[in-house]
Design an enzyme around this catalytic site. Sequence first.
Site, PDB file in Angstrom:
ATOM      1  N   ARG A  64      43.858  40.551  17.396  1.00  0.00           N
ATOM      2  CA  ARG A  64      44.205  40.717  18.816  1.00  0.00           C
ATOM      3  C   ARG A  64      45.094  39.577  19.312  1.00  0.00           C
ATOM      4  O   ARG A  64      46.035  39.799  20.070  1.00  0.00           O
ATOM      5  CB  ARG A  64      42.918  40.772  19.639  1.00  0.00           C
ATOM      6  CG  ARG A  64      43.122  40.759  21.136  1.00  0.00           C
ATOM      7  CD  ARG A  64      41.809  40.898  21.870  1.00  0.00           C
ATOM      8  NE  ARG A  64      41.182  42.165  21.567  1.00  0.00           N
ATOM      9  CZ  ARG A  64      41.493  43.310  22.181  1.00  0.00           C
ATOM     10  NH1 ARG A  64      42.395  43.324  23.151  1.00  0.00           N
ATOM     11  NH2 ARG A  64      40.912  44.423  21.841  1.00  0.00           N
ATOM     12  N   ASP A  94      40.179  45.870  36.327  1.00  0.00           N
ATOM     13  CA  ASP A  94      40.367  46.690  37.539  1.00  0.00           C
ATOM     14  C   ASP A  94      39.811  46.009  38.793  1.00  0.00           C
ATOM     15  O   ASP A  94      39.284  46.663  39.700  1.00  0.00           O
ATOM     16  CB  ASP A  94      39.707  48.080  37.364  1.00  0.00           C
ATOM     17  CG  ASP A  94      40.279  48.831  36.162  1.00  0.00           C
ATOM     18  OD1 ASP A  94      41.499  48.718  35.928  1.00  0.00           O
ATOM     19  OD2 ASP A  94      39.519  49.518  35.470  1.00  0.00           O
ATOM     20  N   HIS A 147      44.693  53.228  38.725  1.00  0.00           N
ATOM     21  CA  HIS A 147      43.336  53.501  38.245  1.00  0.00           C
ATOM     22  C   HIS A 147      42.811  54.773  38.906  1.00  0.00           C
ATOM     23  O   HIS A 147      42.903  54.913  40.127  1.00  0.00           O
ATOM     24  CB  HIS A 147      42.408  52.329  38.565  1.00  0.00           C
ATOM     25  CG  HIS A 147      41.022  52.528  38.024  1.00  0.00           C
ATOM     26  ND1 HIS A 147      40.731  52.408  36.679  1.00  0.00           N
ATOM     27  CD2 HIS A 147      39.874  52.878  38.624  1.00  0.00           C
ATOM     28  CE1 HIS A 147      39.449  52.667  36.497  1.00  0.00           C
ATOM     29  NE2 HIS A 147      38.904  52.956  37.656  1.00  0.00           N
ATOM     30  N   ASN A 178      48.638  48.095  38.492  1.00  0.00           N
ATOM     31  CA  ASN A 178      47.973  49.067  37.617  1.00  0.00           C
ATOM     32  C   ASN A 178      47.554  50.272  38.452  1.00  0.00           C
ATOM     33  O   ASN A 178      47.230  50.137  39.635  1.00  0.00           O
ATOM     34  CB  ASN A 178      46.725  48.415  37.005  1.00  0.00           C
ATOM     35  CG  ASN A 178      45.957  49.361  36.099  1.00  0.00           C
ATOM     36  OD1 ASN A 178      46.540  50.022  35.230  1.00  0.00           O
ATOM     37  ND2 ASN A 178      44.648  49.444  36.284  1.00  0.00           N
TER      38      ASN A 178
HETATM   39  C1  GRF Z   1      45.644  57.849  34.275  1.00  0.00           C
HETATM   40  O1  GRF Z   1      44.569  58.551  34.845  1.00  0.00           O
HETATM   41  C2  GRF Z   1      45.595  56.408  34.675  1.00  0.00           C
HETATM   42  O2  GRF Z   1      45.145  56.213  35.968  1.00  0.00           O
HETATM   43  C3  GRF Z   1      44.607  55.843  33.687  1.00  0.00           C
HETATM   44  O3  GRF Z   1      44.901  56.487  32.478  1.00  0.00           O
HETATM   45  C4  GRF Z   1      45.492  57.756  32.763  1.00  0.00           C
HETATM   46  C5  GRF Z   1      46.822  57.777  32.071  1.00  0.00           C
HETATM   47  O4  GRF Z   1      47.467  59.026  32.225  1.00  0.00           O
HETATM   48  N1  GRF Z   1      44.691  54.403  33.624  1.00  0.00           N
HETATM   49  P1  GRF Z   1      49.005  59.154  31.883  1.00  0.00           P
HETATM   50  O5  GRF Z   1      49.215  58.533  30.510  1.00  0.00           O
HETATM   51  O6  GRF Z   1      49.777  58.427  32.938  1.00  0.00           O
HETATM   52  O7  GRF Z   1      49.279  60.616  31.880  1.00  0.00           O
END
Ligand code: GRF
Length: 208
Positions: A73, A153, A117, A115
């Site tokens: 990592r 988050d 979420h 980000n």
């Molecule tokens: C989305 O629901 C985002 O909020 C979460 O992972 C999912 C990714 O979807 N973190 P995509 O790859 O943007 O279609």
Amino acid sequence: MYGKEARSKQEIVVLASGRGSNFQALIDAGQAGYFPGIIARLITDNPDAHAIRRAKDAGIPVSVLDFASFPDRAAYEAALVLEMEECDPELFVLAGYMRILPEAIVRTFPGRIINIHPALLPSFPGLRAPRQAFEYGVKVSGCTVHFVDEGTDTGPIVIQRCIPVEEDDDEESLAARILVEEHRILAEAVRLFLEGRIRMAGRWVGIR
Ligand code: GRF
């Protein structure tokens, strides 16, 4: 070199690990002139990410840092820091990037990483948020755009949207309705950021 030198437009760089529908929403918004900037690059940790195809179709350069190809990592994270420093855009957007960013990266770009979420934070952080919300039995869920800090988050909230949970919902139907709203608020947050309309004071994010 693809840093800030000789740049005529504000740049965003997107990090995504999979399907890339949020990335596509940003591509579409950018092409429609919705925000004053360009998507300069996609960075992905997954060589099989569908997001790569979306980038290629839109003529956006891609950096694949295949997590599995690094010895550990720390080596992956060191390469990611270098790549992000090299890009040095106005804003990084995590759009379905499925790894926690190391503290070193968060500290290097304070207030410059957001980000998306799929829940109303601080409820249901982490993975499979729509499932967590559905199994908990909430009547309202939604989505959140937030700045990234050292936690999972936990950073200051920029935009949230509510999605009611309907009687006949299951995890998939709830997630699908949330996703539609994710696409909207992510593009909106990018626009507000690039227009210089976001101010942060501690945890409080003001929008004018
Ligand atoms: C989305 O629901 C985002 O909020 C979460 O992972 C999912 C990714 O979807 N973190 P995509 O790859 O943007 O279609």
